[in-house]
Structures are given as structure tokens and as C-alpha cells.
Scaffold this motif. Sequence first.
Motif, PDB file in Angstrom:
ATOM      1  N   GLU A  49     -41.497  74.692 166.096  1.00 39.10           N
ATOM      2  CA  GLU A  49     -42.539  74.541 165.072  1.00 39.10           C
ATOM      3  C   GLU A  49     -43.278  75.854 164.842  1.00 39.10           C
ATOM      4  O   GLU A  49     -43.547  76.238 163.703  1.00 39.10           O
ATOM      5  CB  GLU A  49     -43.519  73.445 165.495  1.00 39.10           C
ATOM      6  N   GLN A  50     -43.598  76.565 165.926  1.00 40.13           N
ATOM      7  CA  GLN A  50     -44.261  77.855 165.772  1.00 40.13           C
ATOM      8  C   GLN A  50     -43.367  78.860 165.053  1.00 40.13           C
ATOM      9  O   GLN A  50     -43.834  79.654 164.226  1.00 40.13           O
ATOM     10  CB  GLN A  50     -44.664  78.395 167.139  1.00 40.13           C
ATOM     11  N   CYS A  84     -44.490  84.055 152.764  1.00 43.45           N
ATOM     12  CA  CYS A  84     -45.696  84.198 151.940  1.00 43.45           C
ATOM     13  C   CYS A  84     -46.127  85.659 151.855  1.00 43.45           C
ATOM     14  O   CYS A  84     -46.524  86.143 150.786  1.00 43.45           O
ATOM     15  CB  CYS A  84     -46.816  83.335 152.516  1.00 43.45           C
ATOM     16  N   GLU A  95     -41.008  78.155 162.817  1.00 41.84           N
ATOM     17  CA  GLU A  95     -40.993  77.781 161.402  1.00 41.84           C
ATOM     18  C   GLU A  95     -42.276  78.232 160.705  1.00 41.84           C
ATOM     19  O   GLU A  95     -42.240  78.747 159.580  1.00 41.84           O
ATOM     20  CB  GLU A  95     -40.817  76.272 161.266  1.00 41.84           C
ATOM     21  N   GLN A  96     -43.409  78.053 161.350  1.00 40.79           N
ATOM     22  CA  GLN A  96     -44.667  78.507 160.758  1.00 40.79           C
ATOM     23  C   GLN A  96     -44.683  80.018 160.573  1.00 40.79           C
ATOM     24  O   GLN A  96     -45.156  80.529 159.553  1.00 40.79           O
ATOM     25  CB  GLN A  96     -45.841  78.065 161.639  1.00 40.79           C
ATOM     26  N   SER A  97     -44.133  80.744 161.557  1.00 45.95           N
ATOM     27  CA  SER A  97     -44.077  82.204 161.428  1.00 45.95           C
ATOM     28  C   SER A  97     -43.180  82.618 160.270  1.00 45.95           C
ATOM     29  O   SER A  97     -43.502  83.541 159.513  1.00 45.95           O
ATOM     30  CB  SER A  97     -43.575  82.822 162.733  1.00 45.95           C
ATOM     31  N   GLN A  98     -42.045  81.929 160.107  1.00 49.66           N
ATOM     32  CA  GLN A  98     -41.161  82.240 158.990  1.00 49.66           C
ATOM     33  C   GLN A  98     -41.836  81.956 157.650  1.00 49.66           C
ATOM     34  O   GLN A  98     -41.696  82.733 156.698  1.00 49.66           O
ATOM     35  CB  GLN A  98     -39.870  81.437 159.122  1.00 49.66           C
ATOM     36  N   LEU A  99     -42.556  80.849 157.577  1.00 47.19           N
ATOM     37  CA  LEU A  99     -43.272  80.535 156.340  1.00 47.19           C
ATOM     38  C   LEU A  99     -44.331  81.595 156.033  1.00 47.19           C
ATOM     39  O   LEU A  99     -44.485  82.029 154.880  1.00 47.19           O
ATOM     40  CB  LEU A  99     -43.922  79.152 156.435  1.00 47.19           C
ATOM     41  N   LYS A 100     -45.055  82.033 157.062  1.00 53.14           N
ATOM     42  CA  LYS A 100     -46.050  83.078 156.855  1.00 53.14           C
ATOM     43  C   LYS A 100     -45.389  84.377 156.407  1.00 53.14           C
ATOM     44  O   LYS A 100     -45.922  85.100 155.545  1.00 53.14           O
ATOM     45  CB  LYS A 100     -46.840  83.302 158.144  1.00 53.14           C
ATOM     46  N   GLU A 101     -44.216  84.679 156.989  1.00 60.64           N
ATOM     47  CA  GLU A 101     -43.507  85.898 156.595  1.00 60.64           C
ATOM     48  C   GLU A 101     -43.072  85.824 155.136  1.00 60.64           C
ATOM     49  O   GLU A 101     -43.197  86.806 154.379  1.00 60.64           O
ATOM     50  CB  GLU A 101     -42.294  86.084 157.502  1.00 60.64           C
TER      51      GLU A 101
END
Length: 257
Positions: free
Chosen positions: A147-148, A158, A150-156
Motif C-alpha cells: 500500500e505504501q 502526480c 502504491e501511494q508513493s507511485q501515485l505521488k510520483e
Amino acid sequence: MGRGKIEIKKIENATSRQVTFSKRRAGLLKKAQELSILCDAEVALIIFSSTGKLFEFPSSGMKKTLARYNQCSDSSESSLVECDFEMQQVKEVAVLREEIGKLQMAHMHMMGKELLNLSLKELQHLENMLNEGITSVKDRKEKLLLEQLEQSQLKEQCAVRENEILRKQVEDLRGLLPGTERSVTKYLDFHPVERKVSHTKPLLPNLSALFKCTFEKAEHSDTSLHLGLPDIYCKRKAVERTTCSNGDSGSPMPPWA
């Protein structure tokens, strides 16, 4: 001679039963009256015969005695209920304490303590439980890590989008500047170079000297004649020639030279 004992049971003969009832009823009423007088007690006696007749003896009023009786019976019932509730609570507390002791001992076993009294089968069961717990902990840990990630990839993603938007805005702003400045700035952004302080003379000449040479070359050319320039330009050229000749003789240079 004394009277013989009478067996206490229902008298089958109706006549004998009625005679016995009348005698004993009179004796019971007499005893109730004597008890109330001798002991200063509040006595209320109620008798119903087998035929449904009512016989009563109140020492201080039947209604008053019955109201007092109802009040005392209610309070006794409530006290009995409270006593039962307290006894039930005591039992529940004892059961809860026993369960807490078992849970504390199981926790000690999970921590690897107090294992001397356990048998081989209990130790194997404990080992299986610990292995299952470790497996579930690892699964939960991997899930959190994914989950962390995936969140990092989404932030990247963005951040990349925002970077592209900002790059487009910068390019639009550069489009408003002259072409030379835009090309030089863009080249410097993508090809950074170290700026070194040079103590030599600049390669390009001064603007005044450049304009002076341009005017001197234009003086000896017939471009103005072929292009059909206006008279104002020709007069300006004549003035410049005169000033240049005066400058050679030692006169001060004009401001535009």
C-alpha cells in the motif's frame, strides 16, 4: 388417662369434619385474641370454610393490617431480589477473575515464560499458534508495504504531471521573450556550463565602435542611392561625414558616435 394422638389427615366423614372445624376454629380465634392482648401484637386472622364461609379476627382493623402486610411483603421481595442480584454479581466476578488468570497465563506462555508445567502436546499447540501468528503478521506487513509503494507511485505520477504543467508554463513564458534570449536560456537550461571569470578583454567590440564602422562603410557605398532612401537620411549622412571629419581634426565626438 391422656388423650391419644390424632393422625393429621383429611377427615372423610362430613359430619365429623364439620364438628372438628367448628371446635378448632373457635380455639384458633381464642388463641389469636389472647396473643394480641397478652403480647400487644397486631393480629389478623382470616378463615374460609370448605363451604366458602368467611371467618376473621382483626385486632386493629383488617384493612390496616393488610396494607401493612402488603408493604412488608413488597420490601421483603425487593430485598430478596437485591440479595439474589448481589449473589449473581459475586458469581460473575469470580468467573471473570478466573478467566483473567487464564488469559494472563496464556500471555506468559506466548512470551516464552512459565513453560515448566506444560506437557509436550501443549507445547506443540503453543508452537503452532505462534507460527500462525508470525505468518499473519508477515502477511499484514507485506500488505502495508505494498500500500505504501502504491501511494508513493501515485505521488510520483502526480509530481511528474505537475512538472510537465510547470514546464509548459515556462515554455509559454519564454515564447513571449525575444528569440535570441529564449534560445540562449533554453540552451543554458539543458546544457549548464561553469561560469568562469575572464580577465581578458571582451571579444565583441563596443556598440559605439560597431555603429561607427557601419556608418563609415555606408559612407563609401551607393546603397542609399540604389534603394531610393529619403532626403532626411541623406542629410543625416552628410552631417555624420562632417562630424567625422571634424573629429579627425581634434574636435569632440558627437554623443551618438
